[in-house]
Write a protein that holds these residues in place. Structure first.
Motif, PDB file in Angstrom:
ATOM      1  N   HIS A  27      16.722  14.472  89.018  1.00 27.86           N
ATOM      2  CA  HIS A  27      15.412  15.170  87.833  1.00 27.86           C
ATOM      3  C   HIS A  27      15.149  15.150  86.669  1.00 27.86           C
ATOM      4  O   HIS A  27      14.030  14.658  85.388  1.00 27.86           O
ATOM      5  CB  HIS A  27      16.103  17.056  87.343  1.00 27.86           C
ATOM      6  N   THR A  28      16.169  13.734  85.814  1.00 26.45           N
ATOM      7  CA  THR A  28      16.333  13.500  84.701  1.00 26.45           C
ATOM      8  C   THR A  28      16.918  12.291  84.682  1.00 26.45           C
ATOM      9  O   THR A  28      17.789  11.669  85.365  1.00 26.45           O
ATOM     10  CB  THR A  28      15.857  14.412  82.929  1.00 26.45           C
ATOM     11  N   SER A  29      16.885  11.682  83.384  1.00 24.84           N
ATOM     12  CA  SER A  29      17.614   9.699  83.063  1.00 24.84           C
ATOM     13  C   SER A  29      18.709  10.797  83.418  1.00 24.84           C
ATOM     14  O   SER A  29      19.447  11.820  82.505  1.00 24.84           O
ATOM     15  CB  SER A  29      17.274   9.707  81.828  1.00 24.84           C
ATOM     16  N   PHE A  32      20.680  11.844  79.493  1.00 23.98           N
ATOM     17  CA  PHE A  32      19.815  13.205  79.159  1.00 23.98           C
ATOM     18  C   PHE A  32      20.099  14.551  79.734  1.00 23.98           C
ATOM     19  O   PHE A  32      20.741  15.248  79.301  1.00 23.98           O
ATOM     20  CB  PHE A  32      18.136  13.554  79.387  1.00 23.98           C
ATOM     21  N   ALA A  33      20.485  14.424  81.278  1.00 24.15           N
ATOM     22  CA  ALA A  33      21.636  15.218  82.394  1.00 24.15           C
ATOM     23  C   ALA A  33      22.722  15.494  80.575  1.00 24.15           C
ATOM     24  O   ALA A  33      23.258  16.408  81.154  1.00 24.15           O
ATOM     25  CB  ALA A  33      21.913  14.822  83.840  1.00 24.15           C
ATOM     26  N   SER A 198      18.989   8.739  74.986  1.00 21.23           N
ATOM     27  CA  SER A 198      17.537   9.214  75.880  1.00 21.23           C
ATOM     28  C   SER A 198      16.630   8.747  74.880  1.00 21.23           C
ATOM     29  O   SER A 198      15.582   8.514  75.891  1.00 21.23           O
ATOM     30  CB  SER A 198      18.007  10.620  76.050  1.00 21.23           C
ATOM     31  N   LYS A 204       9.116   7.708  79.808  1.00 20.10           N
ATOM     32  CA  LYS A 204       9.070   9.249  79.239  1.00 20.10           C
ATOM     33  C   LYS A 204      10.374  10.033  79.705  1.00 20.10           C
ATOM     34  O   LYS A 204      10.526   9.834  80.764  1.00 20.10           O
ATOM     35  CB  LYS A 204       7.941   9.508  79.763  1.00 20.10           C
ATOM     36  N   LEU A 205      10.564  10.731  78.379  1.00 16.05           N
ATOM     37  CA  LEU A 205      11.640  11.274  78.606  1.00 16.05           C
ATOM     38  C   LEU A 205      11.536  11.861  79.576  1.00 16.05           C
ATOM     39  O   LEU A 205      10.339  13.651  79.045  1.00 16.05           O
ATOM     40  CB  LEU A 205      12.053  12.584  77.246  1.00 16.05           C
ATOM     41  N   ILE A 206      12.125  12.835  80.588  1.00 13.90           N
ATOM     42  CA  ILE A 206      11.316  13.822  81.196  1.00 13.90           C
ATOM     43  C   ILE A 206      12.007  15.075  81.353  1.00 13.90           C
ATOM     44  O   ILE A 206      13.462  14.817  81.144  1.00 13.90           O
ATOM     45  CB  ILE A 206      11.409  13.759  82.885  1.00 13.90           C
ATOM     46  N   ILE A 207      11.779  16.447  80.849  1.00 16.84           N
ATOM     47  CA  ILE A 207      12.720  17.385  80.753  1.00 16.84           C
ATOM     48  C   ILE A 207      12.743  18.289  82.262  1.00 16.84           C
ATOM     49  O   ILE A 207      11.612  18.681  82.697  1.00 16.84           O
ATOM     50  CB  ILE A 207      11.731  18.412  80.169  1.00 16.84           C
ATOM     51  N   PRO A 208      13.812  18.405  82.976  1.00 19.93           N
ATOM     52  CA  PRO A 208      13.953  19.062  84.076  1.00 19.93           C
ATOM     53  C   PRO A 208      13.570  20.533  84.179  1.00 19.93           C
ATOM     54  O   PRO A 208      13.494  21.371  83.303  1.00 19.93           O
ATOM     55  CB  PRO A 208      15.175  19.051  84.476  1.00 19.93           C
TER      56      PRO A 208
END
Length: 300
Positions: A27-29, A32-33, A198, A204-208
């Motif tokens: 869902h994201t890095s 970041f999770a 992160s 790009k930083l992905i927001i779940p």
């Protein structure tokens, strides 16, 4: 809570977090999770301290050590573990995790000048043998290649970082620092480090946006981090990092029980033998079998 209750709590919760972690992947890095996990955990611990009016003030040298715990145990350990899972099967990770006990034993001797306890080394070896019995069918799927070698290397560094964090934690806690405040600061420092990482990572930083991601995140933060790590740190304080680390050999059995219902894991005679051997090793490591309670290999 007494030590058996704390130990059981860690095993039951961490044995169930393996499934929760699968809902975090993709869902994201990873960084970041994990940062979000520690953000929620730190908020919960901070609110508890405020409600109970627990003191936040701690000496600077303790903050330095807590930041080190945040770096090694909560940041590097988990990030590298997530990375290793991309290259090797979970059975191999469960087997390799046993090395934490041996590393803890050596680091406690070198760093804390604590004796090497014979029962812990013997118990860990029994536990390692039991884990092999539990996961023998899975090892047949393993073939050595560059990806596996990379995964093994990453996993070993992860477990070494965990051991460093364990021993530093024991040093902090045996000096009188309360468990809750230590975890609050260590997880806060880990959260900051992971958020910075992160942002610095390429891409790009992905927001779940997935509901399952946030439900599993809530479980991992509250139970996996707040409750389980609180219990584990109390074990470190009361038993030492060498004995407390036996948790890593017991909770894979809980994961297998859960896997039986959710993933169709098939139990064999060898599996039951493995469980018995792990439990025997646990009894030895915890000093429940007197014949193994002789003088340490090394003393002060």
């Amino acid at each position: 809570m007494n030590n058996p209750t704390l130990f059981s709590l860690c095993c039951l919760i961490w044995g169930s977090t393996w499934i929760a972690i699968t809902y975090q992947i993709g869902h994201t890095s990873e960084t970041f999770a994990i940062a979000l996990r520690y953000l929620l955990a730190a908020v919960c611990l901070g609110i508890y301290c405020l409600v109970k009016r627990l003191p936040f003030a701690l000496p600077l040298h303790i903050h330095v050590k807590m930041a080190a715990v945040g770096l090694f145990l909560y940041s590097l350990n988990y990030t590298l573990l997530y990375m290793a899972q991309a290259h090797i099967i979970s059975a191999l990770l469960a087997l390799m995790s046993s090395c934490i006990i041996y590393i803890n034993v050596v680091l406690r001797r070198w760093w804390l000048k604590e004796p090497i306890r014979k029962e812990v080394v013997i118990g860990a070896t029994f536990g390692l043998s039991g884990i092999v019995c539990l996961f023998v069918p899975e090892f047949s799927k393993v073939s050595m290649d560059a990806a596996l070698a990379l995964g093994l290397s990453i996993a070993f560094v992860s477990f070494f970082c965990a051991s460093v964090g364990n021993v530093i934690s024991e040093r902090i806690l045996t000096s009188g620092t309360p468990v809750i405040q230590m975890n609050f600061y260590a997880m806060s420092y880990a959260m900051i480090l992971l958020f910075i990482t992160s942002l610095l990572l390429p891409g790009k930083l992905i927001i779940p946006t997935s509901t399952e991601f946030y439900l599993s995140l809530l479980y991992l933060a509250l139970f996996g981090s707040v409750f389980a790590f609180g219990a584990y740190m109390k074990l470190l304080q009361q038993m030492g990092a060498d004995k407390a680390a036996y948790v890593v050999l017991v909770y894979p059995m809980v994961a297998l029980v859960i896997s039986t219902f959710f993933e169709g894991y098939q139990w064999t005679a060898l599996s039951f033998i493995g469980v018995a051997v792990v439990l025997m090793g646990n009894a030895i490591a915890m000093g429940k079998i007197p014949r193994f309670m002789r003088r340490p290999f090394l003393s002060h």
